[in-house]
Design a protein around this motif. Sequence first.
Motif, mmCIF file in Angstrom:
data_model
loop_
_atom_site.group_PDB
_atom_site.id
_atom_site.type_symbol
_atom_site.label_atom_id
_atom_site.label_comp_id
_atom_site.label_asym_id
_atom_site.label_seq_id
_atom_site.Cartn_x
_atom_site.Cartn_y
_atom_site.Cartn_z
ATOM 1 N N LYS A 3 0.791 -1.163 -0.171
ATOM 2 C CA LYS A 3 0.018 -0.043 -0.129
ATOM 3 C C LYS A 3 0.791 1.136 -0.032
ATOM 4 O O LYS A 3 1.794 1.432 0.481
ATOM 5 C CB LYS A 3 -0.872 -0.031 1.172
ATOM 6 C CG LYS A 3 -1.894 -1.095 1.344
ATOM 7 C CD LYS A 3 -2.685 -1.043 2.634
ATOM 8 C CE LYS A 3 -3.674 -2.232 2.495
ATOM 9 N NZ LYS A 3 -4.405 -2.421 3.980
ATOM 10 N N LEU A 4 0.594 2.195 -0.938
ATOM 11 C CA LEU A 4 1.264 3.374 -1.022
ATOM 12 C C LEU A 4 0.305 4.755 -0.606
ATOM 13 O O LEU A 4 -0.557 4.635 -0.843
ATOM 14 C CB LEU A 4 1.801 3.598 -2.565
ATOM 15 C CG LEU A 4 2.468 2.422 -2.769
ATOM 16 C CD1 LEU A 4 2.633 2.476 -4.485
ATOM 17 C CD2 LEU A 4 3.821 2.255 -2.143
ATOM 18 N N LYS A 5 0.952 5.739 0.157
ATOM 19 C CA LYS A 5 0.364 6.750 0.684
ATOM 20 C C LYS A 5 0.765 7.939 -0.441
ATOM 21 O O LYS A 5 1.935 8.303 -0.334
ATOM 22 C CB LYS A 5 0.572 7.072 1.989
ATOM 23 C CG LYS A 5 -0.057 8.154 2.554
ATOM 24 C CD LYS A 5 0.467 8.596 4.258
ATOM 25 C CE LYS A 5 0.011 9.484 4.910
ATOM 26 N NZ LYS A 5 0.400 9.549 6.167
ATOM 27 N N LEU A 6 -0.076 8.273 -1.045
ATOM 28 C CA LEU A 6 -0.042 9.503 -1.981
ATOM 29 C C LEU A 6 -0.484 10.724 -1.482
ATOM 30 O O LEU A 6 -1.084 10.914 -0.442
ATOM 31 C CB LEU A 6 -1.059 9.395 -3.174
ATOM 32 C CG LEU A 6 -0.664 8.109 -4.107
ATOM 33 C CD1 LEU A 6 -1.433 8.128 -5.375
ATOM 34 C CD2 LEU A 6 0.748 8.154 -4.682
ATOM 35 N N ILE A 7 0.644 11.703 -1.145
ATOM 36 C CA ILE A 7 0.716 12.997 -0.576
ATOM 37 C C ILE A 7 0.365 14.398 -1.149
ATOM 38 O O ILE A 7 1.233 14.330 -2.165
ATOM 39 C CB ILE A 7 1.831 13.101 0.502
ATOM 40 C CG1 ILE A 7 1.528 11.793 1.468
ATOM 41 C CG2 ILE A 7 1.575 14.210 1.581
ATOM 42 C CD1 ILE A 7 3.045 11.628 2.341
ATOM 43 N N THR A 35 -11.778 2.732 -6.515
ATOM 44 C CA THR A 35 -10.538 2.052 -6.076
ATOM 45 C C THR A 35 -10.389 1.071 -5.361
ATOM 46 O O THR A 35 -11.494 0.873 -4.525
ATOM 47 C CB THR A 35 -9.562 3.316 -5.694
ATOM 48 O OG1 THR A 35 -10.262 3.723 -4.536
ATOM 49 C CG2 THR A 35 -9.568 4.480 -7.015
ATOM 50 N N ASN A 36 -9.557 0.121 -5.101
ATOM 51 C CA ASN A 36 -9.523 -0.836 -4.069
ATOM 52 C C ASN A 36 -9.602 -0.488 -2.611
ATOM 53 O O ASN A 36 -10.054 -1.300 -1.899
ATOM 54 C CB ASN A 36 -8.137 -1.747 -4.511
ATOM 55 C CG ASN A 36 -8.196 -2.338 -5.603
ATOM 56 O OD1 ASN A 36 -9.208 -2.967 -6.377
ATOM 57 N ND2 ASN A 36 -7.097 -2.678 -6.472
ATOM 58 N N VAL A 55 -4.456 6.562 0.093
ATOM 59 C CA VAL A 55 -3.767 5.410 0.240
ATOM 60 C C VAL A 55 -4.133 4.547 -0.973
ATOM 61 O O VAL A 55 -5.528 4.312 -1.192
ATOM 62 C CB VAL A 55 -3.972 4.554 1.479
ATOM 63 C CG1 VAL A 55 -3.282 3.248 1.284
ATOM 64 C CG2 VAL A 55 -3.521 5.409 2.883
ATOM 65 N N VAL A 56 -3.232 3.888 -1.583
ATOM 66 C CA VAL A 56 -3.716 3.156 -2.864
ATOM 67 C C VAL A 56 -2.812 1.934 -3.177
ATOM 68 O O VAL A 56 -1.847 1.794 -2.214
ATOM 69 C CB VAL A 56 -3.211 3.982 -4.130
ATOM 70 C CG1 VAL A 56 -4.367 5.257 -4.294
ATOM 71 C CG2 VAL A 56 -1.923 4.307 -4.329
ATOM 72 N N THR A 57 -3.475 0.908 -3.872
ATOM 73 C CA THR A 57 -2.415 -0.376 -4.082
ATOM 74 C C THR A 57 -1.161 -0.083 -5.066
ATOM 75 O O THR A 57 -1.398 0.836 -5.755
ATOM 76 C CB THR A 57 -3.219 -1.491 -4.376
ATOM 77 O OG1 THR A 57 -4.073 -1.098 -5.703
ATOM 78 C CG2 THR A 57 -4.488 -2.020 -3.490
#
Length: 78
Positions: A3-7, A35-36, A55-57
Amino acid sequence: MRKLKLIWDFRGPDAHKIAEHHEKHLKEYIAIEKTNLNITGHSQVTNLHSIAFMVVTDDEMKPIRDALKPHRGTLYQE
């Protein structure tokens, strides 16, 4: 799955209100694009710096990054 956090960073005296409002748009994007993950938020870093995040996969990151143009990203720690 990673999981990635885009800011998105916002600076200035209205930064916190802007970050809070930006999160609403991130939630709208999630609802439209299905989105997932459904993890968003905003927080105040300092009096003049706030962030909004989503937060995205790992597999969703590139198309979402290209569409929404976050300022930075990091691994998401639960």
